[in-house]
Design an enzyme around this catalytic site. Structure first.
Site, PDB file in Angstrom:
ATOM      1  N   ASP A  37     -25.761-109.073  14.094  1.00 47.91           N
ATOM      2  CA  ASP A  37     -26.969-108.453  13.528  1.00 47.91           C
ATOM      3  C   ASP A  37     -27.644-109.264  12.414  1.00 47.91           C
ATOM      4  O   ASP A  37     -28.562-108.774  11.765  1.00 47.91           O
ATOM      5  CB  ASP A  37     -26.671-107.048  12.956  1.00 47.91           C
ATOM      6  CG  ASP A  37     -26.459-106.025  14.054  1.00 47.91           C
ATOM      7  OD1 ASP A  37     -26.813-106.326  15.215  1.00 47.91           O
ATOM      8  OD2 ASP A  37     -25.944-104.942  13.748  1.00 47.91           O
ATOM      9  N   HIS A 351     -35.734-143.350   5.344  1.00 48.74           N
ATOM     10  CA  HIS A 351     -36.192-142.711   6.587  1.00 48.74           C
ATOM     11  C   HIS A 351     -37.581-142.159   6.344  1.00 48.74           C
ATOM     12  O   HIS A 351     -37.989-141.964   5.188  1.00 48.74           O
ATOM     13  CB  HIS A 351     -35.218-141.593   7.003  1.00 48.74           C
ATOM     14  CG  HIS A 351     -34.855-140.654   5.882  1.00 48.74           C
ATOM     15  ND1 HIS A 351     -35.663-139.602   5.504  1.00 48.74           N
ATOM     16  CD2 HIS A 351     -33.799-140.620   5.030  1.00 48.74           C
ATOM     17  CE1 HIS A 351     -35.097-138.972   4.484  1.00 48.74           C
ATOM     18  NE2 HIS A 351     -33.977-139.573   4.162  1.00 48.74           N
ATOM     19  N   GLU A 405     -32.427-142.168  -4.958  1.00 52.48           N
ATOM     20  CA  GLU A 405     -33.370-141.934  -3.848  1.00 52.48           C
ATOM     21  C   GLU A 405     -34.692-141.389  -4.366  1.00 52.48           C
ATOM     22  O   GLU A 405     -34.726-140.412  -5.102  1.00 52.48           O
ATOM     23  CB  GLU A 405     -32.752-140.922  -2.869  1.00 52.48           C
ATOM     24  CG  GLU A 405     -33.701-140.497  -1.761  1.00 52.48           C
ATOM     25  CD  GLU A 405     -33.039-139.638  -0.699  1.00 52.48           C
ATOM     26  OE1 GLU A 405     -32.075-138.913  -1.024  1.00 52.48           O
ATOM     27  OE2 GLU A 405     -33.486-139.700   0.466  1.00 52.48           O
TER      28      GLU A 405
HETATM   29  N1  GLY Z   1     -30.654-135.835   2.063  1.00 50.91           N
HETATM   30  C1  GLY Z   1     -30.676-136.473   3.285  1.00 50.91           C
HETATM   31  C2  GLY Z   1     -30.921-137.897   3.136  1.00 50.91           C
HETATM   32  O1  GLY Z   1     -30.938-138.399   2.040  1.00 50.91           O
HETATM   33  O2  GLY Z   1     -31.167-138.578   4.084  1.00 50.91           O
HETATM   34 MN    MN Z   2     -32.932-139.237   2.363  1.00 50.95          MN
HETATM   35 MN    MN Z   3     -31.327-137.373   0.235  1.00 57.84          MN
END
Ligand code: GLY
Ligand code: MN
Ligand code: MN
Length: 435
Positions: A37, A351, A405
């Site tokens: 559910d 990416h 990043e």
């Molecule tokens: N957080 C996914 C990556 O850094 O690719």
């Molecule tokens: Mn990433």
């Molecule tokens: Mn990442």
């Protein structure tokens, strides 16, 4: 917010690419059961979202190109007061036209009656087979039935083509409106990371830091664009660590990889900072190597540069840095040639980023690395991870994982760093944590 007009333009572009003799069909994402559910929070399929902005399940988009541009038809749930009492308001057929901008809308129960005639005299169907196995079966069933009809009464399409090549190429180049939304998504993630750095103390649990991230996302009308990674100490070396439930210890680093999704668009940030607020000299040395690799890679990311060269630049700088710190033992040429650096530098440097955190779009064209172009958005995220049990490396480096990043937009000149508001040098991070 992306406007109705932009969605219409996207559909028009796609129909132009597909050609007048084709028909395009896209399914909404199915709802998924988590357990009895209980559903997973619904997230629309990114292709469907890109073309419609429609966020409800149980829908099917049909586009019929013609000389004037084409027609967009949505099959969706009709409004149902009883159901709306449980699940909230639905757009319904009228909303699909007035709010979503469809040319026509029909109830989903009408698909079997209305869709097959739309296939008449179309040469090709663009549809991603495999995206919805139930609909695959229906579509193939209709095509088989048509084959038994006399050709002069019904001319059925002979071919089903994958839609993703065309559609994903469109999605790769972000419009001004998309960049505005992505800036917002990036800014919310920046705020979340800042807050995490500010509250972090030895003795806290990773879960408490995770909660701070979610707090900022939720307050700002975002959801996480993926499961956040909050990895203290050697947990930073587990690339997909999502348990986020260990104690944070004085002297360790904390790697946070977390991004927000705003209006469908993802951000994706990683920072690695000291739990105590102060890097040890060796942590700082290794941190500076990753930072130098990241800055060099960002600097390279310009129009005309093959995607692969951004990665190569980061690898080059990181490898030299690891040699300088005695982590790698051979010469730069030997390490690059024999790929010894891969022991510690294990993933790609980035990416595409967009509606999906690992966004769509080819990385290679005709076997060659794709050249960057203005409007593409990507991450740049070098990382060095020293396994805790690697006795070839000095003890002070073992179990240290560092990734940095950021999200960047390729422009005519230097890239625009969407996440540039977040502190990044060791000094700036220490200063923020001290304040
Ligand atoms: N957080 C996914 C990556 O850094 O690719
Ligand atoms: Mn990433
Ligand atoms: Mn990442």
């Amino acid at each position: 917010m992306i406007k109705q007009k932009e969605y219409a333009k996207r559909r028009m572009q796609l129909m132009r690419m597909a050609g007048e003799d084709s028909i395009i069909i896209v399914c909404a994402a199915p709802e998924r059961i988590r357990n009895n559910d209980v559903h997973y929070p619904y997230r629309q399929d990114s292709d469907f979202l890109y073309l419609t902005g429609f966020r409800e399940p149980e829908a099917l988009l049909v586009m019929i190109p013609d000389k004037e541009g084409g027609q967009s038809i949505l099959f969706c749930r009709d409004r149902d007061p009883e159901r709306e009492m449980w699940d909230g308001p639905m757009a319904g057929l009228r909303g699909a036209v007035s709010e979503i901008g469809m040319d026509e809308a029909f109830a989903r129960e009408e698909i079997s009656r209305r869709l097959p005639p739309m296939l008449h005299d179309r040469e090709r169907i663009y549809y991603d087979l495999g995206s919805n196995p139930v609909f695959d079966q229906r579509l193939i069933g209709w095509l088989n039935e048509f084959r038994e009809k006399p050709r002069r009464t019904f001319h059925a399409p002979e071919e089903i083509h994958a839609l993703d090549h065309m559609l994903h190429d469109l999605r790769l180049y972000k419009s001004r409106a998309e960049l505005t939304v992505m800036k917002r998504s990036a800014q919310v993630a920046v705020t979340a990371h800042e807050r995490a750095m500010q509250v972090c103390q030895p003795g806290m649990n990773e879960s408490e830091i995770h909660a701070e991230l979610l707090h900022t996302f939720t307050r700002n009308h975002c959801v996480p664009s993926y499961q956040a990674i909050v990895g203290g100490g050697a947990n930073a070396c587990i690339l997909h660590y999502i348990a986020n439930n260990a104690e944070l210890r004085d002297g360790d680093l904390l790697l946070i990889d977390a991004g927000a999704e705003y209006d469908g668009y993802a951000s994706d940030i990683t920072r690695t900072f000291p739990v105590s607020g102060k890097y040890s000299p060796e942590q700082r040395d290794l941190y500076d190597v990753v930072l130098a690799a990241q800055l060099a890679a960002i600097e390279k990311a310009r129009p005309g540069v093959p995607w692969q060269r951004v990665h190569d630049e980061a690898v080059h700088v990181a490898t030299q840095g690891m040699i300088d710190l005695g982590i790698l033992k051979l010469s730069l040429e030997q390490e690059l040639e024999q790929e010894g650096y891969k022991h510690f530098y294990v993933h790609n440097t980035g990416h595409w980023l967009g509606l999906d955190v690992h966004d769509v779009g080819e990385y290679q064209i005709d076997g060659e690395s794709r050249e960057l172009e203005p409007g593409m958005v990507m991450t740049v995220e070098p990382g060095i991870y020293i396994p805790p049990n690697d006795t070839s490396v000095r003890k002070c480096f073992r179990g240290v994982g560092i990734r940095i990043e950021d999200d960047i937009v390729i422009t005519k000149n230097a890239p625009l760093v969407l996440t540039g508001g977040l502190v990044k040098t060791a000094d700036d991070i220490e200063a923020l944590m001290a304040g």
